[in-house]
Design a protein around this motif. Structure first.
Motif, mmCIF file in Angstrom:
data_model
loop_
_atom_site.group_PDB
_atom_site.id
_atom_site.type_symbol
_atom_site.label_atom_id
_atom_site.label_comp_id
_atom_site.label_asym_id
_atom_site.label_seq_id
_atom_site.Cartn_x
_atom_site.Cartn_y
_atom_site.Cartn_z
ATOM 1 N N LEU A 20 1.130 11.815 4.028
ATOM 2 C CA LEU A 20 0.664 10.454 3.744
ATOM 3 C C LEU A 20 -0.262 10.409 2.519
ATOM 4 C CD1 LEU A 20 -0.034 8.899 7.286
ATOM 5 C CD2 LEU A 20 2.080 8.969 6.001
ATOM 6 N N ASP A 41 5.891 3.881 0.166
ATOM 7 C CA ASP A 41 6.505 4.325 1.429
ATOM 8 C C ASP A 41 5.731 3.830 2.644
ATOM 9 O OD1 ASP A 41 8.613 5.731 0.418
ATOM 10 O OD2 ASP A 41 7.576 7.663 0.437
ATOM 11 N N LEU A 42 4.448 3.532 2.444
ATOM 12 C CA LEU A 42 3.584 3.183 3.579
ATOM 13 C C LEU A 42 3.492 1.676 3.807
ATOM 14 C CD1 LEU A 42 0.641 5.672 2.860
ATOM 15 C CD2 LEU A 42 2.807 6.092 4.022
ATOM 16 N N VAL A 43 4.286 0.921 3.055
ATOM 17 C CA VAL A 43 4.209 -0.541 3.132
ATOM 18 C C VAL A 43 4.774 -1.057 4.459
ATOM 19 C CG1 VAL A 43 5.211 -2.652 2.134
ATOM 20 C CG2 VAL A 43 4.139 -0.952 0.652
ATOM 21 N N GLY A 44 4.086 -2.034 5.037
ATOM 22 C CA GLY A 44 4.532 -2.637 6.279
ATOM 23 C C GLY A 44 5.226 -3.961 6.044
ATOM 24 N N SER B 26 13.547 -3.936 7.370
ATOM 25 C CA SER B 26 12.679 -4.669 6.454
ATOM 26 C C SER B 26 11.347 -3.959 6.211
ATOM 27 C CB SER B 26 12.416 -6.069 7.006
ATOM 28 O OG SER B 26 11.618 -5.990 8.169
ATOM 29 N N VAL B 27 11.007 -2.978 7.031
ATOM 30 C CA VAL B 27 9.691 -2.342 6.929
ATOM 31 C C VAL B 27 9.799 -0.929 6.340
ATOM 32 C CG1 VAL B 27 7.614 -1.684 8.203
ATOM 33 C CG2 VAL B 27 8.948 -3.658 8.949
ATOM 34 N N PRO B 28 9.320 -0.729 5.100
ATOM 35 C CA PRO B 28 9.414 0.598 4.477
ATOM 36 C C PRO B 28 8.797 1.718 5.322
ATOM 37 C CG PRO B 28 8.721 -1.022 2.852
ATOM 38 C CD PRO B 28 8.734 -1.727 4.182
ATOM 39 N N TYR B 29 7.659 1.433 5.963
ATOM 40 C CA TYR B 29 6.977 2.497 6.722
ATOM 41 C C TYR B 29 7.790 2.958 7.935
ATOM 42 C CZ TYR B 29 3.100 5.125 8.748
ATOM 43 O OH TYR B 29 2.306 6.126 9.254
ATOM 44 N N TYR B 32 10.244 5.270 6.471
ATOM 45 C CA TYR B 32 9.567 6.503 6.069
ATOM 46 C C TYR B 32 9.323 7.435 7.263
ATOM 47 C CZ TYR B 32 5.820 9.625 4.702
ATOM 48 O OH TYR B 32 5.067 10.738 4.501
#
Lengths: 140, 171
Positions: A20, A41-44, B26-29, B32
């Motif tokens: 992370l 990558d950590l976007v919600g 829809s959620v990148p995390y 990931y």
């Protein structure tokens, strides 16, 4: 101090924290500051680019654990989370580094108590806060 | 008049799977972390396939508490959204063609999330199911349970409160 060095070495060796992008900013007796640079990558929420709460949770959990390790009574030994509560005050501003500051404010024979705050560039308005209980002196 | 003919099973499955994957993709995390969802009717099971970079304690080894927390929160949010979507989806009120460009409505926002770590997470796949205990117009309360090998031996559970998206109805 030994526990401070052990904390540095330990946090550096955690695969998930490394993945992370967490970095140690400072370690003192029972208090640790970690930083997590913005990463898409950590976007919600892709509409706004705000970091997912889960990534903030991971940062706060790591920071709390590190604060326990750095406490003189824990002597740099490993710890594990017993429970963690996170309150989300507001979304972190996209593209800003998230900082977490954790304080291990009480250690008994078996439990360490920790509180933490997550901030972006605005020091006055926390992104999230956490309180947790951690295992003292080894494993669960 | 005769009874309405039931929809062909492929049509039903295609519609439900498309809506679920629009929500999740829809959620990148979520992508990931590699979290997937298994659907049986309206029941969802979240799956976190094991990966080395989910480790938090390399000496045991054990899953990172933060990875577990994120996994449970994802399971809770998706369950809550899914439940809210279900009725409209079945009544044909969701534009299926628009699903490709994103979820039909915004995801709920986490107000607080409290995780109870019952035993250390082993270096293998984890599963989670969420239960919506209350879902009002503005607030919802959701409980999640996670296990690995045995469903009766949970390794973590959590309760969270969520702010429901303002979808401009019921006002």
């Amino acid at each position: 101090m030994a526990e401070t060095d052990a904390t540095y070495a330990f946090i550096d060796a955690i695969p998930h924290s490394k993945a992370l992008g967490m970095e140690i900013f400072s370690v003192t007796s029972g208090e640790v500051e970690l930083r997590m640079p913005y990463n898409s990558d950590l976007v919600g929420d892709p509409q706004t680019g705000v970091i997912h709460g889960g990534a903030v949770s991971a940062l706060l959990d790591t920071c709390c654990g590190a604060a326990v390790m750095s406490h003189p009574d824990q002597k740099g030994k490993m710890t594990a989370t017993l429970d963690l509560r996170i309150d989300y005050m507001r979304p972190a501003v996209p593209h800003q580094t998230i900082r977490a500051i954790a304080t291990c404010y009480n250690v008994t024979r078996s439990v360490a108590f920790v509180r933490a705050v997550a901030l972006d560039d605005d020091d006055a308005r926390p992104v999230a806060t956490a309180t947790g209980a951690f295992v003292v002196g080894g494993e669960k | 008049m005769s009874l309405n003919k039931p929809e062909p099973v492929q049509v039903i499955k295609q519609r439900r799977d498309a809506a679920l994957s629009a929500l999740v993709a829809s959620v990148p995390y979520i992508r990931y972390l590699g979290v997937q969802f298994d659907r049986r009717g309206d029941e969802l099971t979240a799956i976190l396939p094991f990966r080395e970079d989910l480790i938090g304690n390399p000496f045991l080894p054990a899953l990172h508490g933060g990875a577990t927390a994120a996994f449970l929160e994802i399971a809770a949010v998706i369950e809550l959204s899914w439940l809210g979507l279900w009725e409209d989806l079945e009544n044909g009120e969701i534009d299926l063609d628009a699903l490709e460009s994103g979820p039909p409505r915004p995801l709920p926002k986490t107000i607080d999330f409290s995780i109870d770590y019952l035993r250390s997470g082993l270096p293998r796949d984890a599963y989670a199911r969420a239960r919506v205990n209350r879902s009002g117009r503005r607030y919802a309360s959701v409980h999640v349970e996670a296990w690995q090998d045995n469903k009766s031996r949970l390794f973590a559970q959590a309760t969270g409160h969520f702010l429901m998206p303002d979808i401009g109805r019921n006002v």
